[in-house]
Scaffold this motif. Structure first.
Motif: not given
Length: 311
Positions: A293-309
């Motif tokens: 799970l990807v989050r920004d400086d405010s700890e808000r989730v902004t995306g998902v990173y997956q290894i097959f991407n």
């Protein structure tokens, strides 16, 4: 045809071993001379040697030794102006007697530019006049007619690679250096790219903690990430992957009636969106997971990173 192909491999491998056995102090001296040069390494060859020279120059350039190819026939029609007083030249001619190459020798001697020769004849005019000579003589060409340059061009190419790798090592050339020179390649993108440039940001599969099992299955299917995020972007409670779902189906007979929070992973792994892709994938490898799970400086989730991407 396979037997013939095997013979070609055998002949060329034997030729490389033959050339390797003759490596001497001249190789080290050539490397040290190039290292001391303030300018560029200009590579020059005619015919098949010219094709090999182009590749060698490209390898030098991409591994930390500024270099370019100069066509010997064009050299005397203005391209000699490419050579500055700080440059060194690598001349390639298997015979060591190629007319176009020897013309350049006279110019280099007059202008004071040092040059290194790669030939298959240590007694040739080119070899005798070079500052350093690298011998790529082969006993047999793979061509059955002994006409088409085959083993000799392979040996020349490998000698160029050996020079490039020796120079690369001496310069402490790193993967990050390579990536800077190859931003368009897969390695360059992986070493330079940020997670935020490669994460999934649209249609993220968020689901309320009180959702039903059926809603979970629908959300996971529509999200097409093999997982759902329980909670909201500002308050994530956990994740449920398709693996969690399969294990739950085996473990719980009444999973269809259970709160989805009973079989979610309440400790998802996060990564900051400005982290490098290579660091994200190292983390996934370490934790044996395929999703972050990807989050920004405010700890808000902004995306998902997956290894097959991965790029």
């Amino acid at each position: 045809m396979r037997t013939l192909a095997q013979k070609v491999f055998d002949v060329e491998i034997a030729s490389l071993q033959e050339v390797a056995s003759r490596l001497d102090a001249s190789f080290e001296e050539a490397v040290n001379t190039i290292l001391e040069v303030k300018g560029r390494l200009i590579v020059c060859g005619m015919g098949k040697s010219g094709h090999v020279a182009r590749k060698i120059a490209a390898t030098f350039t991409s591994t930390g030794t500024p270099s370019f190819f100069m066509h010997p026939a064009e050299a005397f029609h203005g391209d000699l102006g490419m050579i500055s007083e700080d440059d060194i030249v690598l001349l390639i001619s298997y015979s060591g007697e190629t007319e176009e190459i020897l013309k350049i020798v006279s110019y280099l001697q007059h202008s004071g530019n040092a040059f290194i020769a790669i030939t298959g004849n240590s007694n040739s005019t080119l070899a005798r006049n070079a500052m350093h000579h690298l011998n790529v003589k082969v006993t047999q060409e793979a061509c059955p007619l002994e006409l088409a340059p085959t083993s000799s061009t392979t040996a020349t190419l490998v000698m160029g690679d050996a020079l490039a790798i020796a120079l690369m090592t001496a310069r402490d050339f790193t993967p990050d250096d390579f990536a800077r020179f190859h931003p368009g390649g897969s390695l360059g993108r992986k070493l330079l790219a940020r997670v935020k440039d490669n994460m999934r940001t649209d249609r993220l599969p968020f689901i309320e903690p009180g959702a039903s099992f059926a809603q979970l299955v629908i959300c996971m299917s529509e999200g097409k990430l093999g997982m759902v995020i329980v909670g909201t972007a500002d308050a994530v409670e956990g994740v449920i992957t398709d693996g969690d779902l399969r294990r739950g189906l085996v473990k719980y007979a009444d999973i269809h009636h259970m709160p989805i929070t009973d079989f979610m992973n309440g400790s998802p792994i996060f990564i900051e969106e400005n982290e490098l892709v290579i660091d994200a994938e190292a983390l996934m490898l370490e934790r044996k997971i395929t999703t972050l799970l990807v989050r920004d400086d405010s700890e808000r989730v902004t995306g998902v990173y997956q290894i097959f991407n991965q790029v």
